[in-house]
Design an enzyme around this catalytic site. Structure first.
Site, PDB file in Angstrom:
ATOM      1  N   GLY A  46       4.106  -0.096 -17.658  1.00 22.48           N
ATOM      2  CA  GLY A  46       3.729  -1.497 -17.523  1.00 22.48           C
ATOM      3  C   GLY A  46       2.939  -2.018 -18.718  1.00 22.48           C
ATOM      4  O   GLY A  46       3.011  -1.468 -19.832  1.00 22.48           O
ATOM      5  N   ARG A  81      -3.981  -9.624  13.188  1.00 21.43           N
ATOM      6  CA  ARG A  81      -4.043  -8.232  12.736  1.00 21.43           C
ATOM      7  C   ARG A  81      -3.851  -8.188  11.219  1.00 21.43           C
ATOM      8  O   ARG A  81      -3.110  -9.013  10.660  1.00 21.43           O
ATOM      9  CB  ARG A  81      -2.952  -7.392  13.398  1.00 21.43           C
ATOM     10  CG  ARG A  81      -3.097  -7.264  14.896  1.00 21.43           C
ATOM     11  CD  ARG A  81      -4.248  -6.303  15.229  1.00 21.43           C
ATOM     12  NE  ARG A  81      -4.238  -5.933  16.630  1.00 21.43           N
ATOM     13  CZ  ARG A  81      -4.973  -6.515  17.575  1.00 21.43           C
ATOM     14  NH1 ARG A  81      -5.771  -7.514  17.261  1.00 21.43           N
ATOM     15  NH2 ARG A  81      -4.920  -6.096  18.832  1.00 21.43           N
ATOM     16  N   ALA A 120       8.270 -15.573   5.799  1.00 26.73           N
ATOM     17  CA  ALA A 120       6.865 -15.554   6.239  1.00 26.73           C
ATOM     18  C   ALA A 120       6.396 -16.999   6.411  1.00 26.73           C
ATOM     19  O   ALA A 120       6.983 -17.916   5.844  1.00 26.73           O
ATOM     20  CB  ALA A 120       6.028 -14.842   5.193  1.00 26.73           C
ATOM     21  N   ASP A 173       4.855  -4.473 -10.078  1.00 31.56           N
ATOM     22  CA  ASP A 173       4.200  -5.792 -10.012  1.00 31.56           C
ATOM     23  C   ASP A 173       5.044  -6.938 -10.585  1.00 31.56           C
ATOM     24  O   ASP A 173       4.776  -8.100 -10.317  1.00 31.56           O
ATOM     25  CB  ASP A 173       2.866  -5.760 -10.767  1.00 31.56           C
ATOM     26  CG  ASP A 173       1.831  -4.901 -10.057  1.00 31.56           C
ATOM     27  OD1 ASP A 173       2.150  -4.336  -8.991  1.00 31.56           O
ATOM     28  OD2 ASP A 173       0.706  -4.787 -10.581  1.00 31.56           O
ATOM     29  N   ARG A 191      -1.715  -6.475  -8.570  1.00 37.80           N
ATOM     30  CA  ARG A 191      -3.103  -6.697  -8.984  1.00 37.80           C
ATOM     31  C   ARG A 191      -3.279  -8.046  -9.676  1.00 37.80           C
ATOM     32  O   ARG A 191      -4.145  -8.829  -9.320  1.00 37.80           O
ATOM     33  CB  ARG A 191      -3.509  -5.554  -9.922  1.00 37.80           C
ATOM     34  CG  ARG A 191      -4.977  -5.497 -10.223  1.00 37.80           C
ATOM     35  CD  ARG A 191      -5.338  -4.305 -11.066  1.00 37.80           C
ATOM     36  NE  ARG A 191      -4.222  -3.838 -11.882  1.00 37.80           N
ATOM     37  CZ  ARG A 191      -4.044  -2.578 -12.242  1.00 37.80           C
ATOM     38  NH1 ARG A 191      -4.897  -1.665 -11.832  1.00 37.80           N
ATOM     39  NH2 ARG A 191      -3.029  -2.231 -13.012  1.00 37.80           N
ATOM     40  N   ARG A 195       4.802   1.502  -3.387  1.00 35.12           N
ATOM     41  CA  ARG A 195       5.129   2.039  -4.718  1.00 35.12           C
ATOM     42  C   ARG A 195       6.028   3.270  -4.657  1.00 35.12           C
ATOM     43  O   ARG A 195       6.664   3.639  -5.641  1.00 35.12           O
ATOM     44  CB  ARG A 195       3.848   2.350  -5.474  1.00 35.12           C
ATOM     45  CG  ARG A 195       3.993   2.094  -6.950  1.00 35.12           C
ATOM     46  CD  ARG A 195       2.684   1.981  -7.652  1.00 35.12           C
ATOM     47  NE  ARG A 195       2.033   3.254  -7.827  1.00 35.12           N
ATOM     48  CZ  ARG A 195       0.800   3.394  -8.288  1.00 35.12           C
ATOM     49  NH1 ARG A 195       0.080   2.323  -8.581  1.00 35.12           N
ATOM     50  NH2 ARG A 195       0.262   4.564  -8.428  1.00 35.12           N
ATOM     51  N   ALA A 203      19.160   8.670 -17.420  1.00 33.35           N
ATOM     52  CA  ALA A 203      20.066   7.923 -18.310  1.00 33.35           C
ATOM     53  C   ALA A 203      19.743   8.204 -19.780  1.00 33.35           C
ATOM     54  O   ALA A 203      20.641   8.426 -20.596  1.00 33.35           O
ATOM     55  CB  ALA A 203      19.952   6.427 -18.020  1.00 33.35           C
TER      56      ALA A 203
HETATM   57  O1  F6P Z   1       1.321  -0.194 -10.820  1.00 35.34           O
HETATM   58  C1  F6P Z   1       0.735  -1.364 -10.472  1.00 35.34           C
HETATM   59  C2  F6P Z   1      -0.125  -1.150  -9.271  1.00 35.34           C
HETATM   60  O2  F6P Z   1       0.642  -0.609  -8.232  1.00 35.34           O
HETATM   61  C3  F6P Z   1      -0.838  -2.406  -8.821  1.00 35.34           C
HETATM   62  O3  F6P Z   1      -0.059  -3.210  -7.977  1.00 35.34           O
HETATM   63  C4  F6P Z   1      -2.047  -1.840  -8.141  1.00 35.34           C
HETATM   64  O4  F6P Z   1      -3.106  -2.751  -8.182  1.00 35.34           O
HETATM   65  C5  F6P Z   1      -2.352  -0.633  -8.960  1.00 35.34           C
HETATM   66  O5  F6P Z   1      -1.149  -0.221  -9.558  1.00 35.34           O
HETATM   67  C6  F6P Z   1      -2.942   0.509  -8.177  1.00 35.34           C
HETATM   68  O6  F6P Z   1      -3.265   1.518  -9.070  1.00 35.34           O
HETATM   69  P1  F6P Z   1      -3.707   2.976  -8.657  1.00 35.34           P
HETATM   70  O7  F6P Z   1      -2.505   3.685  -8.151  1.00 35.34           O
HETATM   71  O8  F6P Z   1      -4.227   3.556  -9.918  1.00 35.34           O
HETATM   72  O9  F6P Z   1      -4.724   2.811  -7.580  1.00 35.34           O
END
Ligand code: F6P
Length: 361
Positions: A112, A264, A197, A138, A182, A273, A22
């Site tokens: 972020g 489990r 849940a 996040d 995180r 991600r 974009a």
């Molecule tokens: O981008 C945020 C995040 O996905 C968090 O949720 C997670 O704790 C962190 O990045 C993981 O980072 P990396 O990919 O550097 O392990």
């Protein structure tokens, strides 16, 4: 402005490529060349640029075909990084020198909290107009209802929980599913409601390991007492007790009254991600991308474009769903979202509190 740069920084998120597309399209339509910076701020300091537009012999600016095709892909085609060097003033001065050398007059940063903090310092120190776009699964960035990637990540979590629910019901099992996040339990809370849940565990609740074990044992006991075949608890990564430890301690705690209980643990991790961006992430990316270029060309700097802000104080843009906030304001609100003092976090927690009793039914 004739030439601008764009980079993606920190943890990648679905929608980053759609934002790149974009940005490049709108800039090209205004005759502005766009340079993608490889590997986030690391590439900015090292001068690792690649043109995302092409100038035709008649002077028209066109979009690179790879950028055009990448809009539907996850990750980021220009790479991302977490940069310690850019946290130092010397690193930022080097980056500013690299931009000046190429006559790059503006910068768009997609990322972020850490990335937007870097953008704030960079714009102040270098005087180079800089605009941020929130990108982080996040959803811990202040002043925006959603950051790029959140919706896609939630869709991935929902699909994974649906699969887990099938096998859980087949065996009458309890599962603890850990999702990323995180410093912020948003993904856990939002997905817990979507998949109904039985409970959610997030850092913001501030529970001790002992309380978490007792809570999990109670949720499982109550669930089985109600005749449930699937018990699903969503735990945010930010809760310090590892998933496998939580499960083992809870099985031990239930040994006396439910000796055959089977729990489990599934950690979804980086699966959450990746993946192609959802419709919503592509749409938001397109509109925030347009908003960011528009803001730069109108002379704005040290600001972030936000999607449907949940807090007052933004400046309107051409798009009624996109507002512009000073980065200083965004960073203060982000800190408040993470430390729990923001009304946004308080509202989320209060809603979760209310939903918890209902979800357990
Ligand atoms: O981008 C945020 C995040 O996905 C968090 O949720 C997670 O704790 C962190 O990045 C993981 O980072 P990396 O990919 O550097 O392990």
């Amino acid at each position: 402005m004739k030439k601008i740069a764009v980079l993606t920084s920190g943890g990648d998120s679905p929608g980053m490529n759609a934002a790149l597309r974009a940005i490049t399209k709108l800039a090209a339509s205004k005759g502005v060349q766009v340079f993608g910076v490889h590997e986030g701020y690391e590439g900015l300091m090292d001068g690792n640029f690649r043109e995302l537009t092409r100038v035709l012999p008649d002077g028209q600016v066109m979009v690179d075909i790879e950028v055009d095709a990448a809009g539907g892909l996850g990750g980021t085609i220009i790479g991302s990084a977490r940069s310690a060097r850019f946290r130092e003033a010397e690193g930022r001065a080097q980056a500013s020198m690299q931009m000046a050398k190429r006559n790059l007059e503006g910068l768009i940063v997609i990322g972020g909290n850490g990335s937007l903090t870097g953008a704030h310092f960079f714009s102040r120190e270098s005087g180079i107009p800089t605009i941020g776009i929130p990108g982080s699964i996040d959803n811990d960035i202040g002043c925006t209802a959603l950051a790029l990637g959140v919706d896609s990540a939630l869709n991935t979590i929902v699909a994974a929980c649906d699969n887990i629910s099938d096998t859980a019901r087949a065996h009458r099992r309890a599962f603890v599913v850990e999702v990323m996040g995180r410093d912020c339990g948003y993904l856990a809370m939002a997905s817990a409601i979507a998949v109904a849940a039985d409970a959610v565990m997030i850092r913001e609740q501030g529970k001790t390991e002992e309380q978490l074990v007792a809570d999990l044992a109670n949720v499982i006991r109550n669930g089985y007492a109600r005749g449930k075949r699937r018990i699903l608890v969503i735990k945010a990564e930010g809760v310090q007790v590892p998933c496998t430890r939580l499960v083992r301690l809870t099985e031990d705690a239930m040994r006396a009254d439910m000796p055959t209980v089977e729990i489990r643990a599934t950690v979804l991790g980086h699966v959450v991600r990746g993946g192609n961006p959802s419709y919503q992430d592509r749409a938001i990316a397109g509109r925030l991308g347009f908003g960011a270029v528009g803001a730069l060309l109108r002379g704005a700097t040290d600001a972030m474009v936000a999607w449907l802000p949940p807090v007052p104080g933004g400046m309107p843009t051409e798009d009624s769903s996109v507002m512009l906030f000073p980065l200083e304001h965004v960073l203060a609100e982000t800190a408040a979202v993470i430390n729990g003092s923001s009304p946004v976090t308080q509202r989320r927690l209060a809603l979760m509190e209310k939903a918890t009793g209902v979800l357990a039914l």
